[in-house]
Design a protein around this motif. Structure first.
Motif, PDB file in Angstrom:
ATOM      1  N   TRP A  97     -43.552 -73.369 -18.403  1.00  0.00           N
ATOM      2  CA  TRP A  97     -43.562 -72.566 -19.632  1.00  0.00           C
ATOM      3  C   TRP A  97     -42.413 -71.561 -19.654  1.00  0.00           C
ATOM      4  O   TRP A  97     -41.792 -71.333 -20.704  1.00  0.00           O
ATOM      5  N   ALA A  98     -42.107 -70.975 -18.507  1.00  0.00           N
ATOM      6  CA  ALA A  98     -40.984 -70.032 -18.452  1.00  0.00           C
ATOM      7  C   ALA A  98     -39.660 -70.746 -18.714  1.00  0.00           C
ATOM      8  O   ALA A  98     -38.770 -70.205 -19.376  1.00  0.00           O
ATOM      9  N   THR A  99     -39.536 -71.971 -18.225  1.00  0.00           N
ATOM     10  CA  THR A  99     -38.317 -72.751 -18.458  1.00  0.00           C
ATOM     11  C   THR A  99     -38.172 -73.103 -19.930  1.00  0.00           C
ATOM     12  O   THR A  99     -37.067 -73.050 -20.486  1.00  0.00           O
ATOM     13  N   ILE A 100     -39.273 -73.434 -20.566  1.00  0.00           N
ATOM     14  CA  ILE A 100     -39.225 -73.714 -22.012  1.00  0.00           C
ATOM     15  C   ILE A 100     -38.783 -72.465 -22.768  1.00  0.00           C
ATOM     16  O   ILE A 100     -37.941 -72.531 -23.674  1.00  0.00           O
ATOM     17  N   GLY A 101     -39.318 -71.309 -22.390  1.00  0.00           N
ATOM     18  CA  GLY A 101     -38.910 -70.051 -23.025  1.00  0.00           C
ATOM     19  C   GLY A 101     -37.435 -69.758 -22.822  1.00  0.00           C
ATOM     20  O   GLY A 101     -36.727 -69.375 -23.768  1.00  0.00           O
ATOM     21  N   LEU A 102     -36.955 -69.954 -21.599  1.00  0.00           N
ATOM     22  CA  LEU A 102     -35.535 -69.735 -21.325  1.00  0.00           C
ATOM     23  C   LEU A 102     -34.669 -70.716 -22.110  1.00  0.00           C
ATOM     24  O   LEU A 102     -33.604 -70.335 -22.613  1.00  0.00           O
ATOM     25  N   ALA A 103     -35.114 -71.945 -22.229  1.00  0.00           N
ATOM     26  CA  ALA A 103     -34.352 -72.937 -22.991  1.00  0.00           C
ATOM     27  C   ALA A 103     -34.238 -72.524 -24.456  1.00  0.00           C
ATOM     28  O   ALA A 103     -33.185 -72.694 -25.075  1.00  0.00           O
ATOM     29  N   ILE A 104     -35.300 -71.961 -25.004  1.00  0.00           N
ATOM     30  CA  ILE A 104     -35.255 -71.493 -26.393  1.00  0.00           C
ATOM     31  C   ILE A 104     -34.248 -70.350 -26.535  1.00  0.00           C
ATOM     32  O   ILE A 104     -33.460 -70.309 -27.480  1.00  0.00           O
ATOM     33  N   VAL A 105     -34.255 -69.435 -25.581  1.00  0.00           N
ATOM     34  CA  VAL A 105     -33.285 -68.332 -25.601  1.00  0.00           C
ATOM     35  C   VAL A 105     -31.864 -68.888 -25.479  1.00  0.00           C
ATOM     36  O   VAL A 105     -30.953 -68.450 -26.196  1.00  0.00           O
ATOM     37  N   ALA A 106     -31.666 -69.850 -24.589  1.00  0.00           N
ATOM     38  CA  ALA A 106     -30.337 -70.437 -24.405  1.00  0.00           C
ATOM     39  C   ALA A 106     -29.858 -71.125 -25.678  1.00  0.00           C
ATOM     40  O   ALA A 106     -28.695 -70.980 -26.077  1.00  0.00           O
ATOM     41  N   LEU A 107     -30.747 -71.862 -26.315  1.00  0.00           N
ATOM     42  CA  LEU A 107     -30.362 -72.522 -27.570  1.00  0.00           C
ATOM     43  C   LEU A 107     -30.081 -71.506 -28.673  1.00  0.00           C
ATOM     44  O   LEU A 107     -29.184 -71.712 -29.504  1.00  0.00           O
ATOM     45  N   ALA A 108     -30.819 -70.400 -28.679  1.00  0.00           N
ATOM     46  CA  ALA A 108     -30.534 -69.331 -29.648  1.00  0.00           C
ATOM     47  C   ALA A 108     -29.169 -68.716 -29.377  1.00  0.00           C
ATOM     48  O   ALA A 108     -28.424 -68.404 -30.323  1.00  0.00           O
ATOM     49  N   LEU A 109     -28.819 -68.548 -28.111  1.00  0.00           N
ATOM     50  CA  LEU A 109     -27.489 -68.039 -27.772  1.00  0.00           C
ATOM     51  C   LEU A 109     -26.408 -68.978 -28.292  1.00  0.00           C
ATOM     52  O   LEU A 109     -25.431 -68.547 -28.908  1.00  0.00           O
ATOM     53  N   VAL A 110     -26.594 -70.268 -28.036  1.00  0.00           N
ATOM     54  CA  VAL A 110     -25.607 -71.255 -28.477  1.00  0.00           C
ATOM     55  C   VAL A 110     -25.490 -71.251 -30.005  1.00  0.00           C
ATOM     56  O   VAL A 110     -24.405 -71.360 -30.556  1.00  0.00           O
ATOM     57  N   ARG A 111     -26.612 -71.102 -30.671  1.00  0.00           N
ATOM     58  CA  ARG A 111     -26.614 -71.156 -32.136  1.00  0.00           C
ATOM     59  C   ARG A 111     -26.097 -69.876 -32.788  1.00  0.00           C
ATOM     60  O   ARG A 111     -25.334 -69.919 -33.742  1.00  0.00           O
ATOM     61  N   PHE A 112     -26.518 -68.728 -32.280  1.00  0.00           N
ATOM     62  CA  PHE A 112     -26.260 -67.478 -32.997  1.00  0.00           C
ATOM     63  C   PHE A 112     -25.148 -66.607 -32.418  1.00  0.00           C
ATOM     64  O   PHE A 112     -24.661 -65.717 -33.101  1.00  0.00           O
TER      65      PHE A 112
END
Length: 170
Positions: A97-112
């Motif tokens: 679950w923590a990895t999924i959360g980090l992946a969402i943050v990483a994708l937000a970084l890439v996007r925004f």
């Protein structure tokens, strides 16, 4: 399905992908968040890691669950040893679950967060969108630090509890 591969339990084989990809995701997320110079060069790598790391953590979890059930159904787990395996399983769940959360943050970084610094200003010299962009970037930087720290902690705890379970035996 996730129980074994060519006669070998799949969990020891699959967990190595998670051991590599999840910490790499954590470190590259922090690097991307704080070092603007590497952003253009690591944008796609971070995006791919944000997809690969949760998948590898999920495969490690599913294969671990199958391995645990195999050991339990064959009565190869003593009652004294059961809490160690259950603790390892819980750490693995949290790591996923923590990895999924980090992946969402990483994708937000890439996007925004733009790969290059963008200077935007209005005709009167004020930069309104830059202020909003800076606030979002700062928020994502803080989130990336927290999420990466949590992921690295739980990867370590999961691996440590699993290694102790293997080496201390039943």
């Amino acid at each position: 399905m996730f129980e074994e591969f060519m006669g070998i339990p799949a969990h020891p084989l699959l967990l190595h992908a998670a051991v590599v990809f999840v910490p790499l995701l954590a470190l590259l997320t922090i690097g991307y968040a704080f070092v603007a110079l590497i952003r253009p060069h690591t944008r796609w790598v971070l995006g791919l890691l944000a997809l690969a790391a949760p998948v590898s953590a999920l495969l490690a979890k599913l294969s671990g669950d199958a391995f645990f059930e195999r050991l339990r159904s064959a009565n190869r787990v003593t009652p004294e040893f059961l809490p160690k395996l259950e603790a390892h399983q819980e750490f693995g769940d949290i790591t996923l679950w923590a990895t999924i959360g980090l992946a969402i943050v990483a994708l937000a970084l890439v996007r925004f967060v733009p790969p290059r610094a963008v200077a935007t200003s209005t005709t009167d010299g004020e930069s309104t969108t830059a202020g909003t962009g800076r606030a979002l970037t700062l928020s994502l930087q803080v989130l990336s630090l927290v999420a990466a720290g949590v992921v690295l902690y739980y990867v370590f705890r999961t691996g440590d509890s699993g290694a102790k379970a293997v080496w201390e035996g039943q």
